[in-house]
Write a protein that holds these residues in place. Structure first.
Motif, PDB file in Angstrom:
ATOM      1  N   LYS A  24       0.819  -1.223   0.000  1.00 23.77           N
ATOM      2  CA  LYS A  24       0.000   0.000   0.000  1.00 23.77           C
ATOM      3  C   LYS A  24       0.852   1.272   0.000  1.00 23.77           C
ATOM      4  O   LYS A  24       0.342   2.342  -0.305  1.00 23.77           O
ATOM      5  N   THR A  25       2.130   1.172   0.335  1.00 28.89           N
ATOM      6  CA  THR A  25       2.982   2.366   0.340  1.00 28.89           C
ATOM      7  C   THR A  25       4.078   2.316  -0.723  1.00 28.89           C
ATOM      8  O   THR A  25       4.718   3.322  -0.992  1.00 28.89           O
ATOM      9  N   PHE A  26       4.289   1.151  -1.338  1.00 25.53           N
ATOM     10  CA  PHE A  26       5.313   1.013  -2.375  1.00 25.53           C
ATOM     11  C   PHE A  26       4.939   1.902  -3.565  1.00 25.53           C
ATOM     12  O   PHE A  26       3.837   1.808  -4.088  1.00 25.53           O
ATOM     13  N   PRO A  27       5.845   2.792  -4.024  1.00 25.94           N
ATOM     14  CA  PRO A  27       5.489   3.718  -5.092  1.00 25.94           C
ATOM     15  C   PRO A  27       5.340   3.030  -6.454  1.00 25.94           C
ATOM     16  O   PRO A  27       6.175   2.219  -6.844  1.00 25.94           O
ATOM     17  N   ILE A  28       4.284   3.369  -7.157  1.00 22.27           N
ATOM     18  CA  ILE A  28       4.031   2.820  -8.495  1.00 22.27           C
ATOM     19  C   ILE A  28       3.993   3.974  -9.489  1.00 22.27           C
ATOM     20  O   ILE A  28       3.240   4.933  -9.324  1.00 22.27           O
ATOM     21  N   TYR A  29       4.826   3.865 -10.519  1.00 22.95           N
ATOM     22  CA  TYR A  29       4.878   4.854 -11.592  1.00 22.95           C
ATOM     23  C   TYR A  29       4.459   4.171 -12.888  1.00 22.95           C
ATOM     24  O   TYR A  29       4.806   3.012 -13.114  1.00 22.95           O
ATOM     25  N   LEU A  30       3.753   4.883 -13.725  1.00 27.08           N
ATOM     26  CA  LEU A  30       3.319   4.338 -15.016  1.00 27.08           C
ATOM     27  C   LEU A  30       3.995   5.111 -16.139  1.00 27.08           C
ATOM     28  O   LEU A  30       4.115   6.337 -16.070  1.00 27.08           O
TER      29      LEU A  30
END
Length: 81
Positions: A24-30
């Motif tokens: 829930k806190t791991f950063p996700i970039y697209l």
């Protein structure tokens, strides 16, 4: 997305990268180009709905996947989630 349960696949990949990570806190970039960029834009809302930490995106030449009005509504909803 439904055939492969993409949300669960993302969670698995986060755990592979760092077994101690909080999904829930791991950063996700697209990032994507053209049609992929349009699909990536539409994927932001499901990421937030599933309480994943969408941090940002870089899209190259995305076409309009929806009308400008729907685009504005989706953008508004993504800020609320």
């Amino acid at each position: 997305m439904q055939k492969k349960n993409l949300i669960e696949e993302i969670k698995k990949k986060i755990n592979e990268v760092n077994p101690q990570a909080n999904v829930k806190t791991f950063p996700i970039y697209l990032t994507a180009h053209s049609l992929g960029a349009a699909l990536a834009q539409l994927f932001i809302v499901p990421l937030r709905y599933h309480q994943l930490n969408f941090k940002g995106a870089y899209h190259f030449a995305p076409p309009l996947a929806v009308t400008c009005q729907i685009n504005a509504e989706l953008r508004e909803k993504s800020m609320i989630l």
